[in-house]
Design a protein around this motif. Structure first.
Motif, PDB file in Angstrom:
ATOM      1  N   SER A   1     160.085  -9.155  27.047  1.00  0.00           N
ATOM      2  CA  SER A   1     161.180  -9.495  26.132  1.00  0.00           C
ATOM      3  C   SER A   1     160.867 -10.828  25.452  1.00  0.00           C
ATOM      4  O   SER A   1     159.946 -11.554  25.851  1.00  0.00           O
ATOM      5  N   ASN A   2     161.664 -11.182  24.448  1.00  0.00           N
ATOM      6  CA  ASN A   2     161.472 -12.471  23.783  1.00  0.00           C
ATOM      7  C   ASN A   2     161.601 -13.621  24.778  1.00  0.00           C
ATOM      8  O   ASN A   2     160.834 -14.579  24.732  1.00  0.00           O
TER       9      ASN A   2
ATOM     10  N   LYS B   1     160.912 -15.368  18.199  1.00  0.00           N
ATOM     11  CA  LYS B   1     161.418 -14.472  17.154  1.00  0.00           C
ATOM     12  C   LYS B   1     160.736 -14.742  15.815  1.00  0.00           C
ATOM     13  O   LYS B   1     160.411 -13.809  15.069  1.00  0.00           O
TER      14      LYS B   1
ATOM     15  N   VAL C   1     157.277 -13.217  16.033  1.00  0.00           N
ATOM     16  CA  VAL C   1     157.366 -11.755  15.931  1.00  0.00           C
ATOM     17  C   VAL C   1     157.594 -11.355  14.471  1.00  0.00           C
ATOM     18  O   VAL C   1     156.934 -10.446  13.960  1.00  0.00           O
ATOM     19  N   SER C   2     158.486 -12.061  13.796  1.00  0.00           N
ATOM     20  CA  SER C   2     158.738 -11.774  12.381  1.00  0.00           C
ATOM     21  C   SER C   2     157.487 -11.989  11.544  1.00  0.00           C
ATOM     22  O   SER C   2     157.199 -11.203  10.627  1.00  0.00           O
TER      23      SER C   2
ATOM     24  N   LEU D   1     155.124  -9.060  12.131  1.00  0.00           N
ATOM     25  CA  LEU D   1     155.603  -7.884  11.397  1.00  0.00           C
ATOM     26  C   LEU D   1     155.288  -7.993   9.910  1.00  0.00           C
ATOM     27  O   LEU D   1     154.814  -7.027   9.292  1.00  0.00           O
TER      28      LEU D   1
ATOM     29  N   LEU E   1     154.415  -4.171   9.305  1.00  0.00           N
ATOM     30  CA  LEU E   1     155.000  -3.249  10.280  1.00  0.00           C
ATOM     31  C   LEU E   1     156.517  -3.392  10.257  1.00  0.00           C
ATOM     32  O   LEU E   1     157.048  -4.359   9.717  1.00  0.00           O
ATOM     33  N   ASN E   2     157.191  -2.420  10.874  1.00  0.00           N
ATOM     34  CA  ASN E   2     158.650  -2.406  10.823  1.00  0.00           C
ATOM     35  C   ASN E   2     159.335  -2.792  12.124  1.00  0.00           C
ATOM     36  O   ASN E   2     160.497  -3.177  12.109  1.00  0.00           O
ATOM     37  N   ASN E   3     158.636  -2.680  13.249  1.00  0.00           N
ATOM     38  CA  ASN E   3     159.303  -2.972  14.519  1.00  0.00           C
ATOM     39  C   ASN E   3     158.301  -3.319  15.616  1.00  0.00           C
ATOM     40  O   ASN E   3     157.092  -3.184  15.443  1.00  0.00           O
ATOM     41  N   ARG E   4     158.848  -3.741  16.752  1.00  0.00           N
ATOM     42  CA  ARG E   4     158.043  -4.184  17.892  1.00  0.00           C
ATOM     43  C   ARG E   4     157.176  -3.066  18.458  1.00  0.00           C
ATOM     44  O   ARG E   4     156.076  -3.311  18.932  1.00  0.00           O
ATOM     45  N   VAL E   5     157.672  -1.858  18.414  1.00  0.00           N
ATOM     46  CA  VAL E   5     156.913  -0.715  18.946  1.00  0.00           C
ATOM     47  C   VAL E   5     155.611  -0.555  18.160  1.00  0.00           C
ATOM     48  O   VAL E   5     154.547  -0.300  18.743  1.00  0.00           O
ATOM     49  N   GLN E   6     155.679  -0.735  16.851  1.00  0.00           N
ATOM     50  CA  GLN E   6     154.475  -0.620  16.031  1.00  0.00           C
ATOM     51  C   GLN E   6     153.464  -1.711  16.373  1.00  0.00           C
ATOM     52  O   GLN E   6     152.258  -1.468  16.363  1.00  0.00           O
TER      53      GLN E   6
END
Length: 73
Positions: A25-26, A41, A44-45, A48, A53-58
């Motif tokens: 997690s963050n 955060k 992470v942004s 992305l 990319l669009n989300n953490r899973v990607q």
């Protein structure tokens, strides 16, 4: 291709991406890398945006496809 994409990241962004791909997690990433949650955060942004990319899973899938997750775990 995945490894080439990850090469666009700076060192801290790569560390965050690897930790994220490990399922953290963050808050856990922040504790691991000695960062505040808002800073995590932000990284992470940035990941992305740089990797389009669009989300953490990607992010996690890209790290996995690059073969980097196996090295850490």
């Amino acid at each position: 291709r995945a490894l080439e994409s990850l090469a666009a990241l700076n060192e801290r962004e790569r560390e965050v991406a690897l930790a994220l791909a490990g399922g953290r997690s963050n808050a856990e990433i922040g504790a691991l890398l000695h960062l505040s949650v808002p800073t995590v955060k932000t990284h992470v942004s940035g990941v992305l945006a740089k990797l389009e990319l669009n989300n953490r899973v990607q992010i996690a899938l890209l790290v996995h496809d690059a073969g980097l997750l196996d090295d850490r775990e």
